[in-house]
Write a protein that holds these residues in place. Sequence first.
Motif, PDB file in Angstrom:
ATOM      1  N   LEU A  40      21.009  14.646 -32.795  1.00 61.67           N
ATOM      2  CA  LEU A  40      20.063  15.736 -32.623  1.00 61.67           C
ATOM      3  C   LEU A  40      18.660  15.201 -32.887  1.00 61.67           C
ATOM      4  O   LEU A  40      18.434  14.509 -33.881  1.00 61.67           O
ATOM      5  CB  LEU A  40      20.380  16.884 -33.586  1.00 61.67           C
ATOM      6  N   LEU A  41      17.724  15.535 -32.002  1.00 60.25           N
ATOM      7  CA  LEU A  41      16.337  15.108 -32.144  1.00 60.25           C
ATOM      8  C   LEU A  41      15.494  16.294 -32.577  1.00 60.25           C
ATOM      9  O   LEU A  41      15.560  17.373 -31.976  1.00 60.25           O
ATOM     10  CB  LEU A  41      15.806  14.536 -30.828  1.00 60.25           C
ATOM     11  N   ASP A  42      14.708  16.085 -33.622  1.00 59.88           N
ATOM     12  CA  ASP A  42      13.847  17.126 -34.178  1.00 59.88           C
ATOM     13  C   ASP A  42      12.395  16.769 -33.843  1.00 59.88           C
ATOM     14  O   ASP A  42      11.795  15.915 -34.499  1.00 59.88           O
ATOM     15  CB  ASP A  42      14.051  17.210 -35.694  1.00 59.88           C
TER      16      ASP A  42
ATOM     17  N   PRO B 141      16.946  21.807 -32.207  1.00 64.11           N
ATOM     18  CA  PRO B 141      17.121  20.380 -31.944  1.00 64.11           C
ATOM     19  C   PRO B 141      17.528  20.112 -30.490  1.00 64.11           C
ATOM     20  O   PRO B 141      18.202  20.932 -29.862  1.00 64.11           O
ATOM     21  CB  PRO B 141      18.242  19.988 -32.906  1.00 64.11           C
ATOM     22  N   ILE B 142      17.121  18.968 -29.997  1.00 64.23           N
ATOM     23  CA  ILE B 142      17.458  18.525 -28.637  1.00 64.23           C
ATOM     24  C   ILE B 142      18.544  17.461 -28.755  1.00 64.23           C
ATOM     25  O   ILE B 142      18.403  16.503 -29.519  1.00 64.23           O
ATOM     26  CB  ILE B 142      16.207  17.990 -27.922  1.00 64.23           C
ATOM     27  N   ALA B 143      19.631  17.635 -28.021  1.00 62.25           N
ATOM     28  CA  ALA B 143      20.805  16.775 -28.183  1.00 62.25           C
ATOM     29  C   ALA B 143      20.801  15.616 -27.187  1.00 62.25           C
ATOM     30  O   ALA B 143      20.511  15.794 -26.007  1.00 62.25           O
ATOM     31  CB  ALA B 143      22.084  17.591 -28.024  1.00 62.25           C
TER      32      ALA B 143
ATOM     33  N   PRO C 118      23.791  13.427 -37.000  1.00 57.58           N
ATOM     34  CA  PRO C 118      22.521  12.887 -37.474  1.00 57.58           C
ATOM     35  C   PRO C 118      21.330  13.563 -36.805  1.00 57.58           C
ATOM     36  O   PRO C 118      21.359  13.839 -35.604  1.00 57.58           O
ATOM     37  CB  PRO C 118      22.589  11.399 -37.098  1.00 57.58           C
ATOM     38  N   LEU C 119      20.297  13.830 -37.620  1.00 55.43           N
ATOM     39  CA  LEU C 119      19.071  14.477 -37.144  1.00 55.43           C
ATOM     40  C   LEU C 119      17.939  13.451 -37.228  1.00 55.43           C
ATOM     41  O   LEU C 119      17.636  12.947 -38.304  1.00 55.43           O
ATOM     42  CB  LEU C 119      18.752  15.701 -38.003  1.00 55.43           C
ATOM     43  N   GLU C 120      17.344  13.179 -36.083  1.00 50.65           N
ATOM     44  CA  GLU C 120      16.290  12.164 -35.981  1.00 50.65           C
ATOM     45  C   GLU C 120      14.957  12.862 -35.729  1.00 50.65           C
ATOM     46  O   GLU C 120      14.819  13.614 -34.775  1.00 50.65           O
ATOM     47  CB  GLU C 120      16.635  11.205 -34.837  1.00 50.65           C
ATOM     48  N   THR C 121      13.969  12.602 -36.583  1.00 50.71           N
ATOM     49  CA  THR C 121      12.687  13.300 -36.507  1.00 50.71           C
ATOM     50  C   THR C 121      11.678  12.499 -35.700  1.00 50.71           C
ATOM     51  O   THR C 121      11.595  11.268 -35.834  1.00 50.71           O
ATOM     52  CB  THR C 121      12.142  13.544 -37.926  1.00 50.71           C
ATOM     53  N   HIS C 122      10.909  13.212 -34.863  1.00 51.58           N
ATOM     54  CA  HIS C 122       9.882  12.579 -34.037  1.00 51.58           C
ATOM     55  C   HIS C 122       8.549  13.298 -34.208  1.00 51.58           C
ATOM     56  O   HIS C 122       8.499  14.529 -34.265  1.00 51.58           O
ATOM     57  CB  HIS C 122      10.287  12.587 -32.563  1.00 51.58           C
TER      58      HIS C 122
END
Length: 335
Positions: free
Chosen positions: A104-106, A93-95, A133-137
């Motif tokens: 965190l970006l997924d 993940p990218i923070a 929180p993990l946010e998906t892109h």
Amino acid sequence: MRQLLPEWTPQWGVLLAWPDAHTDWADHLADAETCYLDILAALLDHEHVLLVCRNAHTREHIHAQVAARGIDAQRLQVVIADYNDTWARDFGPIAIRNGELTQLLDYTFTGWGGKFAADKDNALNQQLPWQLPLETHALVLEGGAIDTDGHGNLLTTRHCLRNPNRNPDLSEAELTEQLKQQLGVKDIWWLDHGELEGDDTDAHVDTLARFVDEKTLAYVQCQDTGDSHYPGLAAMEQELQSLADQHDLTLVPLALPSAQYCREGERLPATYANFLITNEKILVPIYGCDTDQQALNALQSVSGPRTVVAVNCRVLIEQHGSLHCVTMQLPQGAL
């Protein structure tokens, strides 16, 4: 207001995925395990590590190896999940910071544009025990493709991000807009030159040029006019000098390592730019060649309070990556 976090942001620790016989390390497994144990030893004295492995048997093997090395495992958290390979930089993940919140970006990982199977790697972030929180892109993006000064400037290469094997339906303007919105960056500094032989990533910036702090860029320099890398790296050096002049940056050249080859005679993408910044250290990959000390000295000169620690990563370049490629820093609160 979003902000992509630079690597020196206070960390909880580092994400790693253990090399095993089901990964591309099968032919180099003993050496790969030794390298990973060296990385663990360099991290666990001051940071946590989230280490992914495939099954309970491997988890027991890891704990036995760590104990045999005398490494303190108090900060080691081993979790079981499936994955294709061990390049945590690119599927991890990218923070970002979003107001007061860290997220965190997924992003979508496709094995560097479909070169290798990556379905399990791409699904891994959804299986890990994040406390943030993990946010998906849907956007295809690898962590090794980008770097930031922490002040809204993103350093990357067109050869990677604009490669038709990544996001072919997006124009550069559309891609730029998505990166600005999702990562909270204001400006993208595109590099048009520089790529290492044997690099599967299409010129990830973390093999070429990296921020050491908000005003310091370390980069790969080739001074041998007879080396195949010379034209591209010399052109990249000019691009970086222009950026440095515009933005009052200090440039730190890192020698291109002495040429390294695999058994089949192909050149391997050895680079000292693939270092990892942690809370207390800068971990620098070395390759057992005569340029190692020069690179360590160069980074020591700009490391500030951090200690520069060498990690022998000769085995990692056999699979065309290095130290930064197998690690992903995790922000405080991640776990």
